[in-house]
Design a protein around this motif. Structure first.
Motif, PDB file in Angstrom:
ATOM      1  N   ALA A 146       9.388  -0.732   5.159  1.00 52.11           N
ATOM      2  CA  ALA A 146       8.645  -1.946   4.827  1.00 52.11           C
ATOM      3  C   ALA A 146       9.518  -2.914   4.039  1.00 52.11           C
ATOM      4  O   ALA A 146       9.463  -4.136   4.240  1.00 52.11           O
ATOM      5  CB  ALA A 146       7.390  -1.586   4.026  1.00 52.11           C
ATOM      6  N   ASP A 147      10.340  -2.369   3.141  1.00 47.27           N
ATOM      7  CA  ASP A 147      11.264  -3.199   2.366  1.00 47.27           C
ATOM      8  C   ASP A 147      12.165  -4.033   3.266  1.00 47.27           C
ATOM      9  O   ASP A 147      12.239  -5.254   3.145  1.00 47.27           O
ATOM     10  CB  ASP A 147      12.165  -2.305   1.507  1.00 47.27           C
ATOM     11  N   VAL A 148      12.875  -3.353   4.160  1.00 46.23           N
ATOM     12  CA  VAL A 148      13.864  -4.060   4.971  1.00 46.23           C
ATOM     13  C   VAL A 148      13.185  -5.040   5.926  1.00 46.23           C
ATOM     14  O   VAL A 148      13.730  -6.109   6.206  1.00 46.23           O
ATOM     15  CB  VAL A 148      14.790  -3.083   5.735  1.00 46.23           C
ATOM     16  N   LEU A 149      11.986  -4.707   6.392  1.00 44.50           N
ATOM     17  CA  LEU A 149      11.270  -5.651   7.255  1.00 44.50           C
ATOM     18  C   LEU A 149      10.857  -6.903   6.484  1.00 44.50           C
ATOM     19  O   LEU A 149      10.925  -8.016   6.999  1.00 44.50           O
ATOM     20  CB  LEU A 149      10.029  -4.991   7.861  1.00 44.50           C
ATOM     21  N   GLU A 150      10.440  -6.713   5.251  1.00 42.31           N
ATOM     22  CA  GLU A 150      10.049  -7.880   4.456  1.00 42.31           C
ATOM     23  C   GLU A 150      11.233  -8.821   4.259  1.00 42.31           C
ATOM     24  O   GLU A 150      11.098 -10.037   4.323  1.00 42.31           O
ATOM     25  CB  GLU A 150       9.504  -7.432   3.098  1.00 42.31           C
ATOM     26  N   PHE A 151      12.401  -8.243   4.057  1.00 49.33           N
ATOM     27  CA  PHE A 151      13.599  -9.059   3.881  1.00 49.33           C
ATOM     28  C   PHE A 151      14.067  -9.672   5.200  1.00 49.33           C
ATOM     29  O   PHE A 151      14.892 -10.588   5.210  1.00 49.33           O
ATOM     30  CB  PHE A 151      14.722  -8.231   3.272  1.00 49.33           C
ATOM     31  N   ALA A 152      13.546  -9.165   6.328  1.00 46.39           N
ATOM     32  CA  ALA A 152      13.951  -9.675   7.639  1.00 46.39           C
ATOM     33  C   ALA A 152      13.083 -10.832   8.111  1.00 46.39           C
ATOM     34  O   ALA A 152      13.404 -11.477   9.117  1.00 46.39           O
ATOM     35  CB  ALA A 152      13.898  -8.544   8.674  1.00 46.39           C
ATOM     36  N   ALA A 161      11.730   1.171  12.203  1.00 48.44           N
ATOM     37  CA  ALA A 161      10.550   0.304  12.092  1.00 48.44           C
ATOM     38  C   ALA A 161      10.247  -0.384  13.412  1.00 48.44           C
ATOM     39  O   ALA A 161       9.078  -0.487  13.824  1.00 48.44           O
ATOM     40  CB  ALA A 161      10.774  -0.722  10.985  1.00 48.44           C
ATOM     41  N   MET A 162      11.278  -0.859  14.087  1.00 47.70           N
ATOM     42  CA  MET A 162      11.086  -1.517  15.378  1.00 47.70           C
ATOM     43  C   MET A 162      10.478  -0.565  16.396  1.00 47.70           C
ATOM     44  O   MET A 162       9.586  -0.937  17.176  1.00 47.70           O
ATOM     45  CB  MET A 162      12.428  -2.064  15.885  1.00 47.70           C
ATOM     46  N   ALA A 163      10.935   0.689  16.389  1.00 43.96           N
ATOM     47  CA  ALA A 163      10.399   1.684  17.324  1.00 43.96           C
ATOM     48  C   ALA A 163       8.924   1.959  17.036  1.00 43.96           C
ATOM     49  O   ALA A 163       8.104   2.055  17.958  1.00 43.96           O
ATOM     50  CB  ALA A 163      11.209   2.972  17.230  1.00 43.96           C
ATOM     51  N   LYS A 164       8.574   2.065  15.775  1.00 41.09           N
ATOM     52  CA  LYS A 164       7.186   2.341  15.403  1.00 41.09           C
ATOM     53  C   LYS A 164       6.263   1.187  15.783  1.00 41.09           C
ATOM     54  O   LYS A 164       5.096   1.402  16.127  1.00 41.09           O
ATOM     55  CB  LYS A 164       7.089   2.612  13.900  1.00 41.09           C
ATOM     56  N   TRP A 210       0.956  -4.824   6.391  1.00 42.17           N
ATOM     57  CA  TRP A 210       1.802  -3.716   5.931  1.00 42.17           C
ATOM     58  C   TRP A 210       2.987  -4.177   5.119  1.00 42.17           C
ATOM     59  O   TRP A 210       3.649  -3.364   4.474  1.00 42.17           O
ATOM     60  CB  TRP A 210       2.263  -2.880   7.122  1.00 42.17           C
ATOM     61  N   ILE A 211       3.309  -5.484   5.169  1.00 40.75           N
ATOM     62  CA  ILE A 211       4.289  -6.063   4.280  1.00 40.75           C
ATOM     63  C   ILE A 211       3.726  -7.376   3.763  1.00 40.75           C
ATOM     64  O   ILE A 211       2.777  -7.918   4.333  1.00 40.75           O
ATOM     65  CB  ILE A 211       5.670  -6.283   4.944  1.00 40.75           C
ATOM     66  N   LEU A 212       4.334  -7.893   2.709  1.00 40.83           N
ATOM     67  CA  LEU A 212       3.830  -9.128   2.120  1.00 40.83           C
ATOM     68  C   LEU A 212       4.351 -10.348   2.872  1.00 40.83           C
ATOM     69  O   LEU A 212       5.376 -10.297   3.500  1.00 40.83           O
ATOM     70  CB  LEU A 212       4.273  -9.203   0.645  1.00 40.83           C
ATOM     71  N   PRO A 259       0.800  -1.225   0.000  1.00 40.12           N
ATOM     72  CA  PRO A 259       0.000   0.000   0.000  1.00 40.12           C
ATOM     73  C   PRO A 259       0.832   1.275   0.000  1.00 40.12           C
ATOM     74  O   PRO A 259       0.497   2.248  -0.685  1.00 40.12           O
ATOM     75  CB  PRO A 259      -0.835  -0.126   1.281  1.00 40.12           C
ATOM     76  N   GLY A 260       1.914   1.294   0.775  1.00 40.25           N
ATOM     77  CA  GLY A 260       2.724   2.506   0.840  1.00 40.25           C
ATOM     78  C   GLY A 260       3.294   2.901  -0.501  1.00 40.25           C
ATOM     79  O   GLY A 260       3.341   4.086  -0.863  1.00 40.25           O
ATOM     80  N   TYR A 261       3.729   1.908  -1.272  1.00 44.74           N
ATOM     81  CA  TYR A 261       4.260   2.198  -2.600  1.00 44.74           C
ATOM     82  C   TYR A 261       3.164   2.701  -3.533  1.00 44.74           C
ATOM     83  O   TYR A 261       3.362   3.634  -4.309  1.00 44.74           O
ATOM     84  CB  TYR A 261       4.907   0.944  -3.193  1.00 44.74           C
ATOM     85  N   LEU A 262       2.009   2.046  -3.475  1.00 41.38           N
ATOM     86  CA  LEU A 262       0.906   2.448  -4.349  1.00 41.38           C
ATOM     87  C   LEU A 262       0.504   3.891  -4.068  1.00 41.38           C
ATOM     88  O   LEU A 262       0.356   4.707  -4.998  1.00 41.38           O
ATOM     89  CB  LEU A 262      -0.284   1.512  -4.146  1.00 41.38           C
TER      90      LEU A 262
END
Length: 212
Positions: A156-162, A189-192, A210-212, A97-100
């Motif tokens: 969101a990118d880095v979380l998806e890869f994590a 991201a962790m803080a949020k 929020w991520i896939l 969603p954020g990218y869209l």
């Protein structure tokens, strides 16, 4: 009977096989011609500037979202700054969603996943060339149901890869970022999300859509 005007397209994707395959498929369409290909956003911007300088009519830009250097949306923003109203569309494997929302706010006219058939991509090219807009229905529905995410697209990118427990270095490589920048995004991201580590943050973000 007059012939249908040819639609010129420029394609940017850092994956050579995908880029050339898409170009070959689009060249099969009777009213579409691939004028040029680029392997990065920087290369596409330079190519676009040359076309503008040569007085060529604006082409439809088909841009991969994830590329080294400026991502697809930042690249589209640069094209639109040079040629306001240009027809740009994003193709992606990361339809969050954020990218869209960011793409639409930038002025991108089309947003669709890489999984669509070539015929659908060709039709979307015709739509945006004619001044219309197209957003993949499933991505639009996901954006509505997910609500507003506090995460930036890069977070969101880095979380998806994590999600799979990758190291910071592995995440940085996948996201085309430095290790230091990756750590900063993960920490934010962790803080949020109020989690103790990046894996918990990734799981929580996925649960919330929020991520896939």
């Amino acid at each position: 009977m007059t012939e249908t005007p040819e639609i010129e397209v420029v394609i940017a994707d850092d994956e050579h096989l995908i880029r050339t395959a898409v170009a070959a498929l689009l060249d099969l369409e009777p009213d579409i011609s691939v004028a040029a290909e680029a392997a990065s956003g920087t290369e596409l911007i330079a190519l676009w500037e040359r076309r503008v300088a040569e007085g060529l009519p604006p082409a439809v830009a088909v841009i991969d979202l994830q590329m080294p250097g400026p991502d697809g949306i930042d690249t589209a923003a640069e094209l639109l700054r040079r040629t306001p109203g240009a027809a740009t569309l994003i193709v992606t494997s990361h339809g969050r969603p954020g990218y869209l929302k960011r793409a639409l706010a930038t002025g991108v006219r089309g947003f669709l996943p890489k999984t669509v058939p070539a015929a659908t991509l060709a039709q979307v090219i015709r739509t945006v060339h004619g001044g219309g807009r197209y957003v993949d229905p499933e991505l639009a529905a996901e954006a509505i149901s997910a609500g507003d995410s506090p995460l930036t697209p890069r977070e969101a990118d880095v979380l998806e890869f994590a999600v799979d427990g990758a190291s910071v270095e592995e995440i940085a490589k996948r996201a085309h970022l430095s290790a230091g920048t990756t750590r900063n995004y993960l920490s934010s991201a962790m803080a949020k999300l109020g989690t103790a580590n990046r894996y918990e943050a990734a799981v929580r973000a996925r649960e919330l859509g929020w991520i896939l």
